[in-house]
Enzyme design. Structure first.
Site, short mmCIF file in Angstrom:
data_model
loop_
_atom_site.label_atom_id
_atom_site.label_comp_id
_atom_site.label_asym_id
_atom_site.label_seq_id
_atom_site.Cartn_x
_atom_site.Cartn_y
_atom_site.Cartn_z
N THR A 173 -0.69 57.77 -13.67
CA THR A 173 -0.38 57.07 -13.26
C THR A 173 -0.98 57.83 -11.13
O THR A 173 -0.67 58.37 -11.16
CB THR A 173 0.83 56.15 -13.19
OG1 THR A 173 1.03 55.03 -12.41
CG2 THR A 173 1.80 56.65 -12.37
N THR A 203 0.44 52.22 -15.39
CA THR A 203 0.42 53.10 -15.87
C THR A 203 -0.82 53.26 -17.40
O THR A 203 -0.94 52.00 -18.04
CB THR A 203 1.53 53.76 -16.24
OG1 THR A 203 2.07 53.92 -15.35
CG2 THR A 203 1.59 55.34 -16.86
N GLY A 251 9.10 52.47 -12.98
CA GLY A 251 9.18 53.92 -13.48
C GLY A 251 11.34 53.85 -13.63
O GLY A 251 11.72 54.52 -14.29
N SER A 300 -4.50 51.79 -10.11
CA SER A 300 -3.02 52.38 -10.25
C SER A 300 -3.05 52.90 -10.71
O SER A 300 -2.37 54.20 -11.72
CB SER A 300 -2.71 51.52 -10.67
OG SER A 300 -3.22 50.94 -11.89
N THR A 344 4.61 51.04 -18.80
CA THR A 344 4.40 51.05 -17.65
C THR A 344 5.29 49.72 -17.03
O THR A 344 6.42 49.72 -17.64
CB THR A 344 3.04 50.58 -18.19
OG1 THR A 344 2.19 50.14 -17.03
CG2 THR A 344 3.33 49.04 -19.57
N GLY A 345 5.32 49.92 -16.25
CA GLY A 345 6.46 49.24 -15.09
C GLY A 345 7.47 50.10 -14.65
O GLY A 345 7.12 51.09 -13.90
N ARG A 395 8.32 59.38 -3.76
CA ARG A 395 8.37 59.14 -5.06
C ARG A 395 7.78 60.09 -6.09
O ARG A 395 6.26 59.79 -6.38
CB ARG A 395 8.30 57.58 -4.93
CG ARG A 395 9.30 57.04 -6.01
CD ARG A 395 8.69 55.97 -6.96
NE ARG A 395 8.76 55.42 -7.97
CZ ARG A 395 7.97 54.53 -8.63
NH1 ARG A 395 6.52 55.43 -8.91
NH2 ARG A 395 8.12 54.06 -9.78
N VAL A 396 8.99 59.66 -7.51
CA VAL A 396 8.10 59.95 -8.57
C VAL A 396 8.98 59.47 -9.52
O VAL A 396 9.96 58.48 -10.11
CB VAL A 396 8.81 61.58 -9.52
CG1 VAL A 396 7.93 61.83 -10.57
CG2 VAL A 396 7.91 62.47 -8.34
N GLY A 397 7.12 58.70 -10.60
CA GLY A 397 8.13 57.58 -11.26
C GLY A 397 8.78 58.11 -12.72
O GLY A 397 9.00 59.48 -12.75
N ASP A 398 8.49 57.51 -13.39
CA ASP A 398 8.74 58.02 -14.78
C ASP A 398 7.55 57.79 -15.92
O ASP A 398 7.97 59.37 -16.52
CB ASP A 398 8.49 56.28 -16.12
CG ASP A 398 7.81 55.03 -16.12
OD1 ASP A 398 7.59 55.84 -14.23
OD2 ASP A 398 7.03 55.05 -16.84
N1 ASP Z 1 5.76 53.05 -14.75
C1 ASP Z 1 4.96 53.43 -13.00
C2 ASP Z 1 5.96 54.33 -12.39
O1 ASP Z 1 6.95 53.42 -11.83
C3 ASP Z 1 3.61 52.26 -12.52
C4 ASP Z 1 3.72 51.36 -14.05
O2 ASP Z 1 3.34 52.49 -14.98
O3 ASP Z 1 3.58 49.55 -12.72
O4 ASP Z 1 5.15 55.30 -11.33
#
Ligand code: ASP
Length: 335
Positions: free
Chosen positions: A212, A194, A248, A75, A245-246, A222-225
């Site tokens: 991440t 992340t 985003g 990841s 994390t999680g 796609r772009v996350g947080d």
């Molecule tokens: N937060 C990250 C994202 O959404 C993924 C993760 O940390 O689980 O890209």
């Protein structure tokens, strides 16, 4: 009539802000914290910098580089699970105690996005570079483009293609990190995590970084947080730092890490701030929250740490010199 600049200076002086450094040397107890169990190795690299009297910013970069090259980690960085079209695309950001920050999003072929993010911060007038432009910048800065898709990650992607169902699942199980390469666990819930790392150095300087490959099998682009300053990472040298994390999308919707830091500014402990930020996400979208995971990790300028998640299973690693490999289970809304 006073000149505007004089007025500004007077206001700063009155507020006691002129010359603020963002450092809290008198009360600082150096510490490094990182999300997840793979944060242990990241912390150790960061602690090597901190214990030698080094800068928190160098520490978090050194820490983030560890999972970026770890092929057991699917990841982050090299060997990260690809998007639905088979491209490994990476997000990262870094921030110091003086509100300086840099980030890259949807960066391909470069195994250390965190170091590119730092150069965005240091060598450009910008904060965020994305996609082809980020790659071009990285190459200009001397990074070598490489294939980051490993045979194991490719096999997992091809397996996913059989059904091609995009269902981000809550990673609410014990981490599968550490399974030998090639032994992708069927139904592995850890298809998105992340590395978020926060450090307070001996001089009381705070910094943070996160890196991440984002959601496995995500839509291309796609772009996350994680590369969004204020969402996946925020540092205020006068208050504290937070990372997430999680899923985003939920963190971006709520400017999550900024929220955690602002709550600390208002007087909450890192623990209280993480709990309140998580509850805001849960209360705004109670149905969705039942199955998704978001976790926050926070550190204040005194070295106090807090963490909280929606689902059980979120762990973080803490290193303060007394214990270098401590893994702590975060509390959560649902158990
Ligand atoms: N937060 C990250 C994202 O959404 C993924 C993760 O940390 O689980 O890209």
């Amino acid at each position: 009539m006073p000149h505007r600049r004089d007025l500004f200076k007077t206001t700063l002086a009155l507020a006691g802000l002129a010359g603020a450094t963002g450092a809290h040397a008198a009360t600082a107890k150096p510490v490094v914290v990182s999300t997840w169990d793979f944060g242990v190795a990241a912390n150790q690299a960061a602690w090597d910098v901190i214990k030698g009297g080094g800068y928190a910013l160098d520490a978090v970069e050194a820490g983030a580089r560890i999972p970026e090259v770890d092929v057991k980690n699917h990841s982050v960085g090299r060997a990260g699970y690809p998007d639905r079209d088979g491209h490994v695309s990476l997000d990262a950001s870094i921030m110091d105690e003086k509100w300086r920050c840099g980030a890259v999003a949807a960066l391909e072929h470069i195994e250390h996005p965190i170091s590119v993010a730092r150069l965005v911060m240091e060598k450009t007038p910008h904060v965020l570079l994305v996609g082809a432009g980020a790659l071009q910048f990285a190459i200009e800065q001397g990074f070598k483009p490489e294939e980051l898709l490993t045979p194991e990650s490719e096999a997992a992607w091809k397996d996913w293609l059989k059904t091609a169902k995009y269902e981000p699942v809550a990673n609410s199980e014990v981490s599968t990190y550490g399974h030998a390469p090639g032994s992708i666990v069927p139904g592995d819930k850890h298809n998105h995590d992340t590395l978020g790392i926060l450090a307070l150095d001996q001089q009381g300087r705070l910094s943070g970084a996160c890196t991440t490959s984002g959601m496995a099998w995500k839509l291309r682009g796609r772009v996350g947080d994680s590369p969004i300053v204020g969402a996946g990472l925020y540092v205020d040298g006068e208050v504290g730092a937070a990372t997430s994390t999680g899923v985003g999308e939920e963190v971006i919707r709520n400017a999550g890490s900024f929220l955690v830091v602002e709550l600390m500014r208002q007087g909450r402990s890192p623990q209280q701030a993480c709990e309140e930020a998580v509850m805001r996400i849960v209360l705004r979208r109670p149905e969705a929250a039942k199955t998704l995971q978001v976790g926050f990790l926070a550190l204040n300028t005194k070295g106090d740490v807090g963490a909280f998640a929606i689902q059980t299973g979120f762990v973080y690693a803490q290193c303060d010199g007394t214990q270098t490999d401590r893994v702590v289970a975060s509390k959560s809304v649902f158990s």
